[in-house]
Design a protein around this motif. Sequence first.
Motif, PDB file in Angstrom:
ATOM      1  N   VAL A  48     -17.854  10.898  -1.644  1.00 55.65           N
ATOM      2  CA  VAL A  48     -16.721  11.802  -1.410  1.00 55.65           C
ATOM      3  C   VAL A  48     -15.428  11.188  -1.948  1.00 55.65           C
ATOM      4  O   VAL A  48     -14.617  11.875  -2.587  1.00 55.65           O
ATOM      5  N   ARG A  49     -15.220   9.900  -1.711  1.00 60.58           N
ATOM      6  CA  ARG A  49     -14.008   9.246  -2.202  1.00 60.58           C
ATOM      7  C   ARG A  49     -13.901   9.365  -3.731  1.00 60.58           C
ATOM      8  O   ARG A  49     -12.871   9.771  -4.272  1.00 60.58           O
ATOM      9  N   SER A  50     -14.990   9.027  -4.416  1.00 58.79           N
ATOM     10  CA  SER A  50     -14.969   9.085  -5.880  1.00 58.79           C
ATOM     11  C   SER A  50     -14.820  10.517  -6.385  1.00 58.79           C
ATOM     12  O   SER A  50     -14.107  10.770  -7.360  1.00 58.79           O
ATOM     13  N   ALA A  51     -15.504  11.459  -5.731  1.00 55.51           N
ATOM     14  CA  ALA A  51     -15.431  12.855  -6.175  1.00 55.51           C
ATOM     15  C   ALA A  51     -14.019  13.401  -6.042  1.00 55.51           C
ATOM     16  O   ALA A  51     -13.516  14.093  -6.940  1.00 55.51           O
ATOM     17  N   LEU A  52     -13.356  13.100  -4.939  1.00 50.37           N
ATOM     18  CA  LEU A  52     -11.982  13.589  -4.748  1.00 50.37           C
ATOM     19  C   LEU A  52     -11.036  12.986  -5.772  1.00 50.37           C
ATOM     20  O   LEU A  52     -10.196  13.691  -6.362  1.00 50.37           O
ATOM     21  N   VAL A  53     -11.141  11.701  -6.004  1.00 48.45           N
ATOM     22  CA  VAL A  53     -10.251  11.042  -6.959  1.00 48.45           C
ATOM     23  C   VAL A  53     -10.494  11.547  -8.375  1.00 48.45           C
ATOM     24  O   VAL A  53      -9.554  11.893  -9.109  1.00 48.45           O
ATOM     25  N   PRO A 156     -21.756  30.726  -4.831  1.00 49.78           N
ATOM     26  CA  PRO A 156     -22.269  29.572  -5.578  1.00 49.78           C
ATOM     27  C   PRO A 156     -21.147  28.862  -6.340  1.00 49.78           C
ATOM     28  O   PRO A 156     -20.266  29.504  -6.923  1.00 49.78           O
ATOM     29  N   ALA A 157     -21.178  27.542  -6.338  1.00 51.55           N
ATOM     30  CA  ALA A 157     -20.144  26.764  -7.031  1.00 51.55           C
ATOM     31  C   ALA A 157     -20.807  25.631  -7.794  1.00 51.55           C
ATOM     32  O   ALA A 157     -21.812  25.061  -7.365  1.00 51.55           O
ATOM     33  N   GLU A 158     -20.214  25.300  -8.954  1.00 50.80           N
ATOM     34  CA  GLU A 158     -20.719  24.193  -9.768  1.00 50.80           C
ATOM     35  C   GLU A 158     -19.937  22.912  -9.532  1.00 50.80           C
ATOM     36  O   GLU A 158     -20.454  21.822  -9.786  1.00 50.80           O
ATOM     37  N   HIS A 159     -18.690  23.025  -9.060  1.00 47.98           N
ATOM     38  CA  HIS A 159     -17.816  21.865  -8.970  1.00 47.98           C
ATOM     39  C   HIS A 159     -16.918  22.004  -7.748  1.00 47.98           C
ATOM     40  O   HIS A 159     -16.663  23.124  -7.269  1.00 47.98           O
ATOM     41  N   LEU A 160     -16.442  20.894  -7.250  1.00 46.46           N
ATOM     42  CA  LEU A 160     -15.496  20.913  -6.130  1.00 46.46           C
ATOM     43  C   LEU A 160     -14.241  21.694  -6.490  1.00 46.46           C
ATOM     44  O   LEU A 160     -13.649  22.370  -5.628  1.00 46.46           O
ATOM     45  N   LEU A 161     -13.831  21.632  -7.753  1.00 46.77           N
ATOM     46  CA  LEU A 161     -12.653  22.389  -8.185  1.00 46.77           C
ATOM     47  C   LEU A 161     -12.883  23.894  -8.054  1.00 46.77           C
ATOM     48  O   LEU A 161     -11.943  24.646  -7.745  1.00 46.77           O
ATOM     49  N   ASP A 162     -14.110  24.360  -8.299  1.00 50.63           N
ATOM     50  CA  ASP A 162     -14.418  25.791  -8.131  1.00 50.63           C
ATOM     51  C   ASP A 162     -14.257  26.204  -6.673  1.00 50.63           C
ATOM     52  O   ASP A 162     -13.729  27.286  -6.377  1.00 50.63           O
ATOM     53  N   VAL A 163     -14.708  25.355  -5.762  1.00 48.61           N
ATOM     54  CA  VAL A 163     -14.588  25.648  -4.339  1.00 48.61           C
ATOM     55  C   VAL A 163     -13.119  25.726  -3.934  1.00 48.61           C
ATOM     56  O   VAL A 163     -12.697  26.648  -3.222  1.00 48.61           O
ATOM     57  N   MET A 164     -12.314  24.762  -4.383  1.00 49.11           N
ATOM     58  CA  MET A 164     -10.887  24.758  -4.045  1.00 49.11           C
ATOM     59  C   MET A 164     -10.167  25.964  -4.629  1.00 49.11           C
ATOM     60  O   MET A 164      -9.332  26.577  -3.961  1.00 49.11           O
ATOM     61  N   ALA A 165     -10.502  26.316  -5.880  1.00 48.82           N
ATOM     62  CA  ALA A 165      -9.856  27.482  -6.499  1.00 48.82           C
ATOM     63  C   ALA A 165     -10.159  28.752  -5.715  1.00 48.82           C
ATOM     64  O   ALA A 165      -9.300  29.632  -5.559  1.00 48.82           O
TER      65      ALA A 165
END
Length: 501
Positions: A48-53, A156-165
């Motif tokens: 999670v730390r690496s993914a967020l950064v 469905p989401a491919e990336h954490l950025l998709d979820v945030m958007a």
Amino acid sequence: MLAIVATRAGLGLEAPEVQVEVHLANGLPGMTLVGLPEAAVKESRERVRSALVNAGFDFPNTRRIVLNLAPADLPKVGGRFDLPIALGILVASGQLPGEALEGIESVGELALDGRLRPISGVLPLALAARKAGRKLIVPKENADEAALAGDLQVLPAEHLLDVMAHLLGQQPIAAHRLEAPPVAATREGDLADVRGQHQARRALEIAAAGSHNLLFAGPPGTGKTMLASRLPGILPELTEEEALEVAAIRSVCGLPLAEQWGRRPFRAPHHTASAVALVGGGSWPRPGEISLAHHGVLFLDELPEFSRHVLEVMREPMESGRIHIARANHERKFPARFQLVAAMNPCPCGHLGDPRQACQCTAAQIQRYQSRLSGPLLDRIDLQIEVPALPPEQLTSREVGESSAVVRSRVMAARERQYARGALNAHLGGRELEAACALSTADRAWLAGVLERLRLSARAYHRVLRVALTLADLAEKPHPERGELMEAIGYRQLDRQLRQG
């Protein structure tokens, strides 16, 4: 600051709700994860730390982060908690408003660059989310499986950025829709391929009509395996509810769903399989072969070659239709309403009673071989059929027997009469069975005398009645008569031979 994100754990076929609580506080910087996490969950801190950064978000390195997976006494396994943990940190750090997660559950493993990786066991989780009336965010690869749950909004989401958007309202994710998946193509051969073996074909039809257990015994090469593989082809198609149950078990085991959707399972484990492989278990219990055969067929070839201990653990599930696995700190229950079909040779060399080749086994070897099957196990097998070697003229004959489609029509008609009574004959309780059979006084007295002469157990008596009732259903009779009782008892001849050695 405190944030709470909803997700779900995976405990066999159950998916209890888990709340990921994230608290940012003053103190020495660090991240603490509590709530009975196993190793893969503990490692989520680094993912999670690496993914967020790497996704460009601010990680609160100067604050103390406490992560609690509640309820605390519920075991947490796997990487499915990565996404909800990441969302909880974003809410707690003020990068995402908490109200954006109202009515939403999320699940998914994070790669170090923020991509979402698929997880196993999504279907039970999706069914639980549907029951709770919430939306579900899943990795894109899990979308089709989650959509099998039906009336559920799958995002469905491919990336954490998709979820945030999506959560910030910048680029909403379209809900994934899945049309009713087509029933997978049938791979079993047709019953018309079987030459001769009329009694074995008759027994196969009876087994399909009443969901009875079946044992074929005969020399090698007489068609035992071929006959067993034709059984799914004469069984009715799965209902939607049954298909979901079968798919949920495969989902928990990480097996593909599309290629088997709607088909009756046919499981054929090797005789070297362990007891855990057959009935399920492990430190974190998973379904075994008997559960993967739920609503389908479990085929055990070379039955006496299985360890006796392995065979004995099946006895209770064969009666109850479920398996209860208990461990020191947790337990699991898996469905196991399977239909057992087994095959065996009559002796170690396989040629006892074979006119083509003389048997080379001694009487002691034959007795030891046949005694590997216990009496209680044989009691639970309703139909026990000898499959003899065919003469060459029958093997080369052009005569074609009835097709699977023709036999299936009779099976379905017999099952309709059973459903009208409330259950398939193999699953009827003692009182319901006696009422459905309605034997005459003369037939009851005759049957009592036969049972005494053959020394059959009380369980075998009820099995005889169930088979006789299925024979009556196939003959479109209201209840079994003397002819059906005689035929049903005839299917226990092998039982008596094996008991006597």
